[in-house]
Write an enzyme that holds these catalytic residues in place. Structure first.
Site, PDB file in Angstrom:
ATOM      1  N   TYR A 203       0.873  -1.172   0.000  1.00 38.12           N
ATOM      2  CA  TYR A 203       0.000   0.000   0.000  1.00 38.12           C
ATOM      3  C   TYR A 203       0.912   1.224   0.000  1.00 38.12           C
ATOM      4  O   TYR A 203       1.628   1.452   0.976  1.00 38.12           O
ATOM      5  CB  TYR A 203      -0.883   0.033   1.253  1.00 38.12           C
ATOM      6  CG  TYR A 203      -2.003  -0.992   1.285  1.00 38.12           C
ATOM      7  CD1 TYR A 203      -1.767  -2.324   1.618  1.00 38.12           C
ATOM      8  CD2 TYR A 203      -3.308  -0.615   0.988  1.00 38.12           C
ATOM      9  CE1 TYR A 203      -2.811  -3.248   1.663  1.00 38.12           C
ATOM     10  CE2 TYR A 203      -4.353  -1.532   1.029  1.00 38.12           C
ATOM     11  CZ  TYR A 203      -4.094  -2.845   1.365  1.00 38.12           C
ATOM     12  OH  TYR A 203      -5.123  -3.761   1.403  1.00 38.12           O
ATOM     13  N   PRO A 295     -12.648   0.626  -0.742  1.00 35.49           N
ATOM     14  CA  PRO A 295     -11.922  -0.659  -0.775  1.00 35.49           C
ATOM     15  C   PRO A 295     -10.586  -0.692  -0.044  1.00 35.49           C
ATOM     16  O   PRO A 295      -9.998  -1.765   0.099  1.00 35.49           O
ATOM     17  CB  PRO A 295     -11.712  -0.904  -2.278  1.00 35.49           C
ATOM     18  CG  PRO A 295     -11.771   0.438  -2.901  1.00 35.49           C
ATOM     19  CD  PRO A 295     -12.705   1.253  -2.070  1.00 35.49           C
TER      20      PRO A 295
HETATM   21  P1  FAD Z   1     -22.554  -8.366  -4.678  1.00 35.95           P
HETATM   22  O1  FAD Z   1     -21.263  -9.069  -4.849  1.00 35.95           O
HETATM   23  O2  FAD Z   1     -22.747  -7.045  -5.348  1.00 35.95           O
HETATM   24  O3  FAD Z   1     -23.682  -9.369  -5.166  1.00 35.95           O
HETATM   25  C1  FAD Z   1     -25.003  -8.965  -5.392  1.00 35.95           C
HETATM   26  C2  FAD Z   1     -25.618  -9.850  -6.436  1.00 35.95           C
HETATM   27  O4  FAD Z   1     -26.982  -9.477  -6.589  1.00 35.95           O
HETATM   28  C3  FAD Z   1     -24.963  -9.674  -7.800  1.00 35.95           C
HETATM   29  O5  FAD Z   1     -24.581 -10.916  -8.326  1.00 35.95           O
HETATM   30  C4  FAD Z   1     -26.027  -8.966  -8.618  1.00 35.95           C
HETATM   31  O6  FAD Z   1     -25.966  -9.334  -9.991  1.00 35.95           O
HETATM   32  C5  FAD Z   1     -27.297  -9.447  -7.952  1.00 35.95           C
HETATM   33  N1  FAD Z   1     -28.433  -8.551  -8.182  1.00 35.95           N
HETATM   34  C6  FAD Z   1     -28.448  -7.202  -8.277  1.00 35.95           C
HETATM   35  N2  FAD Z   1     -29.696  -6.760  -8.559  1.00 35.95           N
HETATM   36  C7  FAD Z   1     -30.474  -7.846  -8.623  1.00 35.95           C
HETATM   37  C8  FAD Z   1     -31.847  -8.032  -8.897  1.00 35.95           C
HETATM   38  N3  FAD Z   1     -32.658  -7.004  -9.176  1.00 35.95           N
HETATM   39  N4  FAD Z   1     -32.338  -9.282  -8.900  1.00 35.95           N
HETATM   40  C9  FAD Z   1     -31.543 -10.352  -8.635  1.00 35.95           C
HETATM   41  N5  FAD Z   1     -30.222 -10.239  -8.382  1.00 35.95           N
HETATM   42  C10 FAD Z   1     -29.693  -8.992  -8.373  1.00 35.95           C
HETATM   43  N6  FAD Z   1     -14.159  -4.976  -2.048  1.00 35.95           N
HETATM   44  C11 FAD Z   1     -12.933  -5.150  -1.581  1.00 35.95           C
HETATM   45  O7  FAD Z   1     -12.789  -5.503  -0.408  1.00 35.95           O
HETATM   46  N7  FAD Z   1     -11.844  -4.956  -2.413  1.00 35.95           N
HETATM   47  C12 FAD Z   1     -11.995  -4.615  -3.733  1.00 35.95           C
HETATM   48  O8  FAD Z   1     -11.016  -4.481  -4.468  1.00 35.95           O
HETATM   49  C13 FAD Z   1     -13.266  -4.426  -4.241  1.00 35.95           C
HETATM   50  N8  FAD Z   1     -13.466  -4.092  -5.539  1.00 35.95           N
HETATM   51  C14 FAD Z   1     -14.746  -3.886  -5.994  1.00 35.95           C
HETATM   52  C15 FAD Z   1     -14.974  -3.526  -7.328  1.00 35.95           C
HETATM   53  C16 FAD Z   1     -16.271  -3.274  -7.797  1.00 35.95           C
HETATM   54  C17 FAD Z   1     -16.489  -2.865  -9.241  1.00 35.95           C
HETATM   55  C18 FAD Z   1     -17.356  -3.399  -6.901  1.00 35.95           C
HETATM   56  C19 FAD Z   1     -18.763  -3.108  -7.388  1.00 35.95           C
HETATM   57  C20 FAD Z   1     -17.122  -3.800  -5.590  1.00 35.95           C
HETATM   58  C21 FAD Z   1     -15.830  -4.041  -5.118  1.00 35.95           C
HETATM   59  N9  FAD Z   1     -15.565  -4.444  -3.798  1.00 35.95           N
HETATM   60  C22 FAD Z   1     -14.341  -4.618  -3.340  1.00 35.95           C
HETATM   61  C23 FAD Z   1     -16.617  -4.720  -2.874  1.00 35.95           C
HETATM   62  C24 FAD Z   1     -16.917  -6.219  -2.800  1.00 35.95           C
HETATM   63  O9  FAD Z   1     -16.740  -6.791  -4.049  1.00 35.95           O
HETATM   64  C25 FAD Z   1     -18.348  -6.312  -2.286  1.00 35.95           C
HETATM   65  O10 FAD Z   1     -18.357  -5.796  -0.965  1.00 35.95           O
HETATM   66  C26 FAD Z   1     -18.929  -7.716  -2.315  1.00 35.95           C
HETATM   67  O11 FAD Z   1     -19.131  -8.134  -3.643  1.00 35.95           O
HETATM   68  C27 FAD Z   1     -20.257  -7.732  -1.560  1.00 35.95           C
HETATM   69  O12 FAD Z   1     -20.927  -8.929  -1.774  1.00 35.95           O
HETATM   70  P2  FAD Z   1     -22.509  -8.994  -1.871  1.00 35.95           P
HETATM   71  O13 FAD Z   1     -22.827 -10.419  -2.047  1.00 35.95           O
HETATM   72  O14 FAD Z   1     -23.080  -8.238  -0.738  1.00 35.95           O
HETATM   73  O15 FAD Z   1     -22.891  -8.128  -3.138  1.00 35.95           O
HETATM   74  C1  DHB Z   2      -7.209  -5.983  -3.247  1.00 38.93           C
HETATM   75  C2  DHB Z   2      -8.309  -5.174  -3.056  1.00 38.93           C
HETATM   76  C3  DHB Z   2      -8.335  -4.336  -1.971  1.00 38.93           C
HETATM   77  O1  DHB Z   2      -9.407  -3.550  -1.760  1.00 38.93           O
HETATM   78  C4  DHB Z   2      -7.279  -4.280  -1.069  1.00 38.93           C
HETATM   79  O2  DHB Z   2      -7.328  -3.418  -0.036  1.00 38.93           O
HETATM   80  C5  DHB Z   2      -6.195  -5.106  -1.270  1.00 38.93           C
HETATM   81  C6  DHB Z   2      -6.167  -5.959  -2.368  1.00 38.93           C
HETATM   82  C7  DHB Z   2      -7.204  -6.893  -4.425  1.00 38.93           C
HETATM   83  O3  DHB Z   2      -8.105  -6.780  -5.261  1.00 38.93           O
HETATM   84  O4  DHB Z   2      -6.296  -7.709  -4.532  1.00 38.93           O
END
Ligand code: FAD
Ligand code: DHB
Length: 394
Positions: A203, A295
């Site tokens: 980082y 993130p």
């Molecule tokens: P999600 O993973 O968002 O899953 C929700 C699901 O619900 C999806 O599959 C979606 O398609 C579905 N859905 C949405 N609307 C509907 C509907 N109307 N009907 C049925 N299904 C639906 N976190 C980190 O810690 N590090 C990272 O680097 C990081 N990068 C990220 C990058 C992006 C682009 C995003 C958007 C998030 C990122 N995050 C990151 C956050 C992390 O990925 C999320 O916190 C995690 O995915 C949360 O999981 P979840 O199951 O709550 O939601």
């Molecule tokens: C990654 C994502 C993060 O948000 C982080 O703090 C460290 C690593 C990753 O995508 O690998």
């Protein structure tokens, strides 16, 4: 159709919940609006807390993770062109930083659900929620987006549909309080074909902006740089990305960044968001549907997994004893830990990013904070225990 728990969304929250319920003998159906290929191919988070890893292993979905994940004992904080290691393993009594991509977690959970005969409906359209304040809440949807409207009658609905899904909005505005902060910061993330440039995550704080070096496999690396959240990825040629990465990451200690072809790139904006309560009638929100963190602390996926552990316990108590106490406390139990993760993610974000509005005084404070964290055992222990994951609070 009828089920005990109707789950909207097949992200980490929805899939893990369905998996935990199955192990407790509780039936569920997952309704997801994207295809299996899409959910298994979306590049997102990479760092798993020790609790997430322990849960995957204890519930029989950790076999590939044990073989393929990267188990690091620490991270590096880099500033003033020097690296400073935080030994998480030592500071937390043996916990690790595990790097295993979110879409690999998704693949493992989908495979486990299908193998156990679980019902997953992908590519659903027009998903809507009904009768939440009755004992028979319902989910309506269309198969393959355009089929006939179908209905699932449930005992409970779990809203695991991420930040943009319909579940949170189903809690009336008069009941729901939201807390939000938007940052003038974004991350440009890339995947590259190259060997790792460092043995652990780096980082980096730099006057040109934050940079992060992470990994995916011996051949694929994940890197991020701070950018304007409204910037267009078309403005970022590969050359421009490499110039920034070299400038922000390189040290006076002979460390060199290894380049390789960029195979994927995109920009994400950052926000902090909390919805309170996370439940209404027979609807329970989990994961990004209820809260978002920037993130920098790598907490998003891990919080989603923690929520559904609490929820699965509540459902278990309900079906075994008909007692609703745990379910009634669901929101309060989760929010205590969520607010701590919000605090940590917001702290890591302000510690490491450069805010163009900062005065020279504020930048001096930021560097003093980095110096303090990397030179005081008490301060680095605090960072380490939050990063590897605070204990569950039941
Ligand atoms: P999600 O993973 O968002 O899953 C929700 C699901 O619900 C999806 O599959 C979606 O398609 C579905 N859905 C949405 N609307 C509907 C509907 N109307 N009907 C049925 N299904 C639906 N976190 C980190 O810690 N590090 C990272 O680097 C990081 N990068 C990220 C990058 C992006 C682009 C995003 C958007 C998030 C990122 N995050 C990151 C956050 C992390 O990925 C999320 O916190 C995690 O995915 C949360 O999981 P979840 O199951 O709550 O939601
Ligand atoms: C990654 C994502 C993060 O948000 C982080 O703090 C460290 C690593 C990753 O995508 O690998």
């Amino acid at each position: 159709m009828r089920t005990q728990v109707g789950i909207i969304g097949a992200g980490p929250a929805g899939l893990m919940l369905s998996h935990l319920l199955h192990l407790q003998g509780i039936e569920s159906v997952i309704i997801e609006n994207r295809t299996r290929e899409e959910i298994e191919g979306t590049i997102r988070a990479g760092v798993l807390e020790q609790g997430t890893v322990d849960l995957m292993k204890a519930t029989g979905v950790g076999e590939r993770l044990s073989r393929e994940a990267h188990f690091h004992h620490g991270i590096e904080l880099r500033f003033n062109r020097k690296g400073h290691r935080i030994n998480m393993h030592e500071l937390t009594g043996g916990k690790n930083v595990t790097v295993y991509a979110q879409h690999e977690v998704i693949k493992d959970l989908v495979a486990a659900r299908l193998q156990a005969g679980g019902e997953l409906i992908f590519n659903a359209g027009d998903v809507s929620l009904h009768d939440l304040d009755t004992a028979t809440p319902k989910i309506r949807f269309r198969k393959d987006k355009a089929g006939e409207l179908q209905e699932i009658v449930c005992d409970f609905i779990a809203g695991c549909d991420g930040f943009h899904g319909p579940c949170r909005a189903a809690i009336p505005g008069t009941v729901r309080k939201t807390y939000e902060k938007k940052y003038p910061l974004g991350w440009l993330g890339i995947l590259i074909e190259a060997p790792p440039s460092a043995p652990e995550l780096v980082y980096a704080h730099h006057e040109r902006g934050f940079a992060l070096l992470s990994t995916r496999s011996p051949e694929i690396q994940r890197l991020y740089i701070q950018v304007d959240p409204t910037d267009d990825i078309a403005n970022w040629s590969d050359d421009r990305i490499w110039t920034e990465l070299h400038a922000r990451l390189e040290t006076d200690e002979g460390w060199k960044l290894i380049e390789g072809p960029i195979i994927q790139k995109g920009i994400i904006a950052m926000r902090s968001f909390v919805c309170d309560p996370m439940q209404y009638g027979r609807l329970f929100l989990a994961g990004d549907a209820a809260h978002i963190v920037p993130p920098t602390g790598a907490k998003g996926l891990n919080l989603a997994v923690a929520d559904v552990q609490v929820l699965a316990r509540g459902f278990d108590a309900f079906y075994k004893t008909r007692k609703t106490e745990l379910l009634e406390r669901y929101s309060a139990t989760c929010l205590r830990r969520i607010w701590k993760a919000e605090r940590f993610s917001s702290f890591m974000t302000s510690l490491l990013h450069v805010n163009m509005d900062h005065s020279p005084f504020e930048r001096g404070i930021q560097l003093a904070e980095l110096d303090y964290i990397t030179s005081s055992r008490a301060a680095s222990t605090s960072l380490a225990e939050n990063y590897v994951g605070l204990p569950m609070e039941w």
